[in-house]
Design a protein around this motif. Sequence first.
Motif, PDB file in Angstrom:
ATOM      1  N   TRP A  18       0.871  -1.187   0.000  1.00  0.00           N
ATOM      2  CA  TRP A  18       0.000   0.000   0.000  1.00  0.00           C
ATOM      3  C   TRP A  18       0.903   1.232   0.000  1.00  0.00           C
ATOM      4  O   TRP A  18       1.431   1.636   1.027  1.00  0.00           O
ATOM      5  CB  TRP A  18      -0.951   0.010   1.210  1.00  0.00           C
ATOM      6  N   SER A 202      -7.574   1.520  -6.046  1.00  0.00           N
ATOM      7  CA  SER A 202      -6.466   1.442  -5.081  1.00  0.00           C
ATOM      8  C   SER A 202      -5.333   2.400  -5.433  1.00  0.00           C
ATOM      9  O   SER A 202      -4.704   2.961  -4.543  1.00  0.00           O
ATOM     10  CB  SER A 202      -5.973   0.014  -4.931  1.00  0.00           C
ATOM     11  N   GLY A 205      -6.195   5.711  -3.991  1.00  0.00           N
ATOM     12  CA  GLY A 205      -6.107   5.641  -2.532  1.00  0.00           C
ATOM     13  C   GLY A 205      -4.662   5.632  -2.062  1.00  0.00           C
ATOM     14  O   GLY A 205      -4.275   6.377  -1.161  1.00  0.00           O
ATOM     15  N   THR A 209      -2.705   8.228   0.417  1.00  0.00           N
ATOM     16  CA  THR A 209      -2.085   7.764   1.667  1.00  0.00           C
ATOM     17  C   THR A 209      -0.604   8.146   1.690  1.00  0.00           C
ATOM     18  O   THR A 209      -0.083   8.634   2.695  1.00  0.00           O
ATOM     19  CB  THR A 209      -2.223   6.234   1.805  1.00  0.00           C
ATOM     20  N   HIS A 255      -5.927  -0.731   6.437  1.00  0.00           N
ATOM     21  CA  HIS A 255      -7.179   0.041   6.465  1.00  0.00           C
ATOM     22  C   HIS A 255      -7.078   1.233   7.423  1.00  0.00           C
ATOM     23  O   HIS A 255      -7.723   2.257   7.205  1.00  0.00           O
ATOM     24  CB  HIS A 255      -8.367  -0.891   6.744  1.00  0.00           C
ATOM     25  N   CYS A 258      -5.559   4.075   5.513  1.00  0.00           N
ATOM     26  CA  CYS A 258      -6.562   4.714   4.634  1.00  0.00           C
ATOM     27  C   CYS A 258      -7.354   5.751   5.452  1.00  0.00           C
ATOM     28  O   CYS A 258      -7.614   6.855   4.983  1.00  0.00           O
ATOM     29  CB  CYS A 258      -7.515   3.680   4.036  1.00  0.00           C
ATOM     30  N   SER A 261      -5.382   8.855   6.122  1.00  0.00           N
ATOM     31  CA  SER A 261      -5.136   9.713   4.950  1.00  0.00           C
ATOM     32  C   SER A 261      -6.061  10.927   5.057  1.00  0.00           C
ATOM     33  O   SER A 261      -7.040  10.907   5.797  1.00  0.00           O
ATOM     34  CB  SER A 261      -5.440   8.950   3.660  1.00  0.00           C
ATOM     35  N   TYR A 267     -12.670   1.249   2.732  1.00  0.00           N
ATOM     36  CA  TYR A 267     -13.074   0.190   1.791  1.00  0.00           C
ATOM     37  C   TYR A 267     -13.999  -0.818   2.474  1.00  0.00           C
ATOM     38  O   TYR A 267     -14.840  -1.421   1.839  1.00  0.00           O
ATOM     39  CB  TYR A 267     -11.853  -0.551   1.247  1.00  0.00           C
ATOM     40  N   ALA A 297      -8.724  -3.764  -1.252  1.00  0.00           N
ATOM     41  CA  ALA A 297      -9.372  -2.465  -1.481  1.00  0.00           C
ATOM     42  C   ALA A 297     -10.854  -2.649  -1.796  1.00  0.00           C
ATOM     43  O   ALA A 297     -11.343  -2.274  -2.866  1.00  0.00           O
ATOM     44  CB  ALA A 297      -8.657  -1.735  -2.599  1.00  0.00           C
TER      45      ALA A 297
END
Length: 345
Positions: A18, A202, A205, A209, A255, A258, A261, A267, A297
Motif C-alpha cells: 500500500w 487502489s 487511494g 495515503t 485500512h 486509509c 489519509s 473500503y 481495497a
Amino acid sequence: MSTVTCIAPVNIAVIKYWGKRDETLILPANDSISASLDTDQLCAKTTVMASPNFKEDQIWLNGQKEDIRNPRLQNCLAECIMLFLVRKRAGNVTQIGQWKVHICSENNFPTAAGLASSAAGYACLIASLANLYEIKGDISSIARVGSGSACRSVLGGFVKWSMGSLSDGTDSIAKQIAPPTHWPEMRVLILVVNDAKKKFPSSVGMKRTMETSDLLKHRIKHVVPERVNKMERAIMEKDFKTFAEHTMKDSNQMHAVCLDSYPPFTYMNEISHVLVDLVHLYNEAVNDTKVAYTFDAGPNATLYLLEENTPEFMGVLDYFFPPLEDTLVEYKKGLPIEAAKPSKS
Ligand code: DP6
C-alpha cells in the motif's frame, strides 16, 4: 498467426502493498507477501494472437472491447516488445514483434470488487506475451508495470515481492518463498460482501495515503520490515498462529492508513466489520487462533484457515449468515497453489 493462452492465479496479500515510491515504474514503498490461489478455483485466462493481418492492437476484457490505449497496458506491451527485440538482435526469431496483437482476457470472478482481478489479469497477459515472444527469465517486473500486485500472480504458492532499492526498479521483483505443495492444509474462503465495482481505485487511494498519512511512514519504516521476516518464518515453519496474527494485523493497519489519509477513505463496510468481530469472537471461544481475515481495497473478506478447521467455521458462517441471504455468499474455496500455465499453438 501465432496464438498463446495462459491462466494465472488470483493472489491475496497477507502483508499488504500500500503505497508507491515511484508512480510510473510502480515501485512499492514496502515489501509484501501473498499466497496465490488454486487456478481451478479463481483465475484469469488470456489468449494473445499476433498476426501480420491485424491492422491494430485490440483488447477484450470479459467479452467487452476495451481501450488499448490504457497507459499501463501500453507500458506492458512496450516492455514485452522491447525485450523481444533485444532477443531478436541476439538470435534467430521471426518478425512476430512487428505484428499487431489481439488480446482476449476473462476472469471467472467479479472484476474490480477488491478480489485482485487486475493482478491475475496483468500476470496472465504478461505470461501469455512472454510465451508468445519467447521471453525467458523473470517476468514479474514486467507484470509489475501493469499493476503492482500482478507481479506476485506470475508465481504460485507463497510469494514475496521485494520493494528493491534501485531507481530503475530492476530489483523490484517477486520470488516464490514456498511452493504450492508446502502447506497443503491451508484453505482460503472468499466472502463476497459486495461484488460491485469499487468506488475508489487502489492507485488513487495509495497516492493519497503516500502523500498525507503519518501512520504510513511509521508502517513502512518500523512495522513492515520486521513483520515480513516473521511472516516468512511462520510460512516456512507452518506456524498458523503467527501467520494468522500478522495477516490480521497487517490488514487492519492497511485500512488504518486509509483512515489516516486526508481526506480519509474506507473500503470495508458494516458487514466487513461484523466479519472481523466474528473471527475474533470465534478464536476467543475456541481459545486458539484458527481463522484469519484480510481485506483488500474493497469490503470482501478473505479468510485463511486450515483444512481441519474449515467445516466448523463454515458452520459458524452458515449460522450467522444463512446461505440464502444474499449479503454474504461463500464464493470459492481452494488451495494457494499454481502459477501461470502456458499452452501454445
Ligand atoms: C490492497 O496492485 O491494484 O490489493 O499497483 O496501483 O495497480 P496498482 O495497485 P494494485 O494494489 C493492490 C493493493 C492491495 C494489497 C496487495 O495486494 O498487496
